[in-house]
Design an enzyme around this catalytic site. Structure first.
Site, short mmCIF file in Angstrom:
data_model
loop_
_atom_site.label_atom_id
_atom_site.label_comp_id
_atom_site.label_asym_id
_atom_site.label_seq_id
_atom_site.Cartn_x
_atom_site.Cartn_y
_atom_site.Cartn_z
N MET A 1 0.84 -1.18 0.00
CA MET A 1 0.00 0.00 0.00
C MET A 1 0.88 1.24 0.00
SD MET A 1 -3.05 1.10 2.61
CE MET A 1 -2.10 1.52 4.05
N PRO A 2 1.32 1.70 -1.17
CA PRO A 2 2.17 2.89 -1.24
C PRO A 2 1.41 4.16 -0.84
CG PRO A 2 2.26 1.65 -3.28
CD PRO A 2 1.17 1.07 -2.47
N TYR A 3 2.13 5.03 -0.18
CA TYR A 3 1.63 6.35 0.20
C TYR A 3 2.70 7.34 -0.22
CZ TYR A 3 0.64 10.33 3.23
OH TYR A 3 0.41 11.58 3.71
N LYS A 35 2.76 -1.99 -8.27
CA LYS A 35 1.77 -1.73 -7.22
C LYS A 35 0.35 -1.64 -7.79
CE LYS A 35 4.67 -1.72 -3.90
NZ LYS A 35 4.65 -2.77 -2.90
N PHE A 41 -1.91 5.56 -2.68
CA PHE A 41 -2.43 6.84 -2.20
C PHE A 41 -1.43 7.95 -2.48
CE2 PHE A 41 -4.30 3.46 0.21
CZ PHE A 41 -5.64 3.78 0.22
#
Length: 69
Positions: A1-3, A35, A41
């Protein structure tokens, strides 16, 4: 879950420019890291130039020197 948090000075970045940054950043993470865009996000913070410093001074003062962009 990249931010990903993008910070820019508050100088009239348009809604369209922000949308392009969000899409481009998401596409990059998909392409380079594989991803899932559904869990990627991107947050854009616009920071007042008096709250952003460079070379020991606020950006507004730095730019008065003719050294900034």
């Amino acid at each position: 879950m990249p931010y990903v948090n993008i910070k820019v000075t508050r100088e009239g970045v348009t809604k369209e420019q922000k949308a392009e940054l969000i899409k481009g950043t998401t596409d990059l993470l998909v392409r380079v890291l594989g991803k899932d865009p559904k869990t990627t996000f991107v947050l854009i913070d616009e920071v007042d130039m008096d709250n952003w410093g460079i070379m020991g001074m606020p950006t507004t003062d730095y730019r008065k020197l003719g050294s900034g962009d």
